[in-house]
Design an enzyme around this catalytic site. Structure first.
Site, PDB file in Angstrom:
ATOM      1  N   THR A   1       0.830  -1.209   0.000  1.00 20.59           N
ATOM      2  CA  THR A   1       0.000   0.000   0.000  1.00 20.59           C
ATOM      3  C   THR A   1       0.860   1.252   0.000  1.00 20.59           C
ATOM      4  O   THR A   1       1.881   1.313   0.684  1.00 20.59           O
ATOM      5  CB  THR A   1      -0.904   0.015   1.255  1.00 20.59           C
ATOM      6  OG1 THR A   1      -1.854  -1.024   1.149  1.00 20.59           O
ATOM      7  CG2 THR A   1      -1.639   1.347   1.397  1.00 20.59           C
ATOM      8  N   GLU A  89       9.901  -4.037  -2.238  1.00 18.42           N
ATOM      9  CA  GLU A  89      10.219  -5.262  -1.487  1.00 18.42           C
ATOM     10  C   GLU A  89      11.223  -6.120  -2.262  1.00 18.42           C
ATOM     11  O   GLU A  89      10.952  -6.551  -3.382  1.00 18.42           O
ATOM     12  CB  GLU A  89       8.942  -6.051  -1.197  1.00 18.42           C
ATOM     13  CG  GLU A  89       8.132  -5.408  -0.075  1.00 18.42           C
ATOM     14  CD  GLU A  89       6.767  -6.041   0.116  1.00 18.42           C
ATOM     15  OE1 GLU A  89       6.271  -6.710  -0.819  1.00 18.42           O
ATOM     16  OE2 GLU A  89       6.190  -5.848   1.205  1.00 18.42           O
ATOM     17  N   ASN A 222       6.441 -11.944   0.883  1.00 12.86           N
ATOM     18  CA  ASN A 222       5.000 -12.020   0.654  1.00 12.86           C
ATOM     19  C   ASN A 222       4.406 -13.408   0.783  1.00 12.86           C
ATOM     20  O   ASN A 222       3.188 -13.562   0.794  1.00 12.86           O
ATOM     21  CB  ASN A 222       4.665 -11.414  -0.711  1.00 12.86           C
ATOM     22  CG  ASN A 222       4.809  -9.905  -0.665  1.00 12.86           C
ATOM     23  OD1 ASN A 222       3.979  -9.230  -0.060  1.00 12.86           O
ATOM     24  ND2 ASN A 222       5.872  -9.385  -1.240  1.00 12.86           N
ATOM     25  N   THR A 227       0.397 -14.003   8.051  1.00 12.44           N
ATOM     26  CA  THR A 227       0.580 -14.696   9.314  1.00 12.44           C
ATOM     27  C   THR A 227       1.779 -14.142  10.080  1.00 12.44           C
ATOM     28  O   THR A 227       1.995 -14.512  11.199  1.00 12.44           O
ATOM     29  CB  THR A 227       0.792 -16.190   9.064  1.00 12.44           C
ATOM     30  OG1 THR A 227       1.805 -16.342   8.074  1.00 12.44           O
ATOM     31  CG2 THR A 227      -0.491 -16.819   8.597  1.00 12.44           C
TER      32      THR A 227
END
Lengths: 227, 221
Positions: A1, A89, A222, A227
């Site tokens: 985001t 990332e 990712n 979790t």
């Protein structure tokens, strides 16, 4: 985001503020991609409280002040947007994809996006492989009416150190690539991919999109994010 | 594995050059941060941020065009519409949970977060305008995991601390920029000064923070 918050103490009228943000967003945050996924939460807010010039007239649309503010804000937001790509990332490279001599700006943007989101182009960049075939493939499947002319298309790498461009394809014809030089260019953190879609004298359509490479680390991050 | 990566909070050496060591910040804006442990595994880092104007100000907002807009996106758009983009106080942000695809309950959580922040901002800097209007004039943003409800009680419990933390130093801005990060490896903060032709002798400032590392392909309007 993507989230963004920008504050200024300039006095800006609310309608002008809205147009300024919209215009600057279209040439900054809307020109970056890391993984091609558009978030449910992307938001950028711009606040202007006028505290640097209390009691002054507010800046309105179409004034000279508006034009200057537009330049300042656009440049500022472009710099913020580039920081996101640099921190993509797992990213190890910052890549500028510049498409020129398209039939119009929209076509140029679509083609630039197609290259910038191609998983195979991005993995080749991570692997330091000058795989221009994948770049051409991504140009070729760009959606919509992009008016691609294969025999007029040229692709080059522009090195970040200011040295001469490395021509990979000229007017649809592959060039003899100096692999050693290509490897040197791809070692650098920053790289520009320049695509010319035609031989037109006048540069009708042009667009730049900023992207990064795609590494093992992206999958690691990712694969278990929730979790 | 990274969360608020790297997990020790250290900025990778090759990214340090992008983190400013000083800045020039706009007058009348204050920022702060607090730790609400929104994501259970984050036991160390601030995950609430607040950026506010000491006086009500003009605002503009662009948001995702994804059809599944998260609750804070819907709520912030509604606030902007209700107040016609004026007399806005600021924005409260949490990281760790996106409050997306959380239905009516998620929208209520986002509203609670914005309302409590707004009420406390009004107590801190009361204005004539605010005394007459009880409606919320503080925007809300969230980022993090999709499909989970916000731990709104933990967040509400820390909002007073968040408001108390407000300040306008470089450290305040940097800590706030850090608090909105998720998998980012460094806080993204810039500031600049500029002049405008019709305001001779006045130097204006602009400052901004952003975050994002993954799920990045914005198309905002």
């Amino acid at each position: 985001t993507l989230l963004g918050v920008i504050c200024t103490d300039a006095p800006i009228q609310k309608t002008a503020l809205r147009t300024l943000l919209s215009t600057a967003t279209n040439s900054s945050f809307n020109r970056i991609t890391v993984d091609g996924d558009t978030s449910t939460n992307d938001s950028v807010a711009l606040f202007a409280n006028g505290m640097a010039a209390p009691g002054s007239d507010v800046l309105e649309k179409q004034s000279e002040d508006y034009k200057e503010m537009n330049k300042v804000l656009t440049s500022f937001m472009e710099d913020l947007a580039k920081l996101i790509v640099r921190d993509g990332e797992g990213a190890t490279k910052f890549v500028t994809v510049r498409v020129t001599k398209a039939d119009n700006h929209t076509a140029a943007h679509v083609v630039a996006n197609s290259i910038a989101t191609s998983a195979l182009v991005k993995t080749a960049l991570y692997g330091k492989d000058a795989n221009w075939g994948r770049i051409l493939c991504a140009i070729g499947y760009a959606p919509g009416n992009t008016c691609i002319r294969p025999n007029q298309t040229s692709v080059s790498f522009i090195p970040a150190d200011g040295s001469e461009e490395l021509k990979l394809l000229v007017n649809g014809e592959p060039q003899a690539v100096d692999e050693a030089r290509a490897a040197t260019i791809l070692e650098m953190e920053d790289l520009e991919i320049l695509v010319k879609l035609s031989n037109k004298e006048k540069d009708v359509g042009e667009a730049t999109v900023y992207t990064c490479d795609f590494s093992h680390e992206y999958v690691t991050i990712n694969g278990d994010y929730r979790t | 594995r990274r969360y608020s990566a790297p997990t020790d909070g250290a900025i990778p050496p090759n990214k340090a050059k992008y983190v400013p060591t000083e800045g020039t910040y706009p007058k009348g804006f204050v920022v702060g941060s607090a730790h609400a442990q929104v994501k259970a595994s984050n036991t160390k880092f601030d995950d609430l941020a607040l950026i506010a104007s000491e006086t009500p100000c003009s605002a503009a907002l662009v948001t995702t065009q994804n059809h599944f807009q998260a609750a804070p996106v819907s709520v912030s758009k509604k606030i902007m519409f209700q107040h016609q983009s004026k007399s806005i106080r600021g924005v409260v942000i949490n990281s760790g949970c996106a409050n997306a695809v959380t239905g009516k309950g998620g929208r209520e959580d986002a509203m609670r977060m914005a309302k409590l922040t707004h009420d406390l901002l009004n107590k801190r800097n009361p204005t004539e305008d605010d005394q007459d209007v009880s409606a919320i004039r503080t925007l809300v943003m969230s980022t993090g995991v999709i499909g989970q409800r916000l731990p709104i009680d933990r967040i509400e419990a820390k909002i007073p601390t968040l408001v108390e933390s407000l300040g306008n130093t470089h450290d305040h801005w940097l800590r706030s920029a850090r608090a909105i990060c998720t998998t980012d490896t460094f806080p993204k903060l810039l500031s600049r000064q500029f002049t405008l032709p019709s305001y001779p002798g006045i130097t204006f400032s602009i400052a901004g923070m952003t975050k994002g590392a993954g799920m990045i392909h914005p198309n905002m309007a």
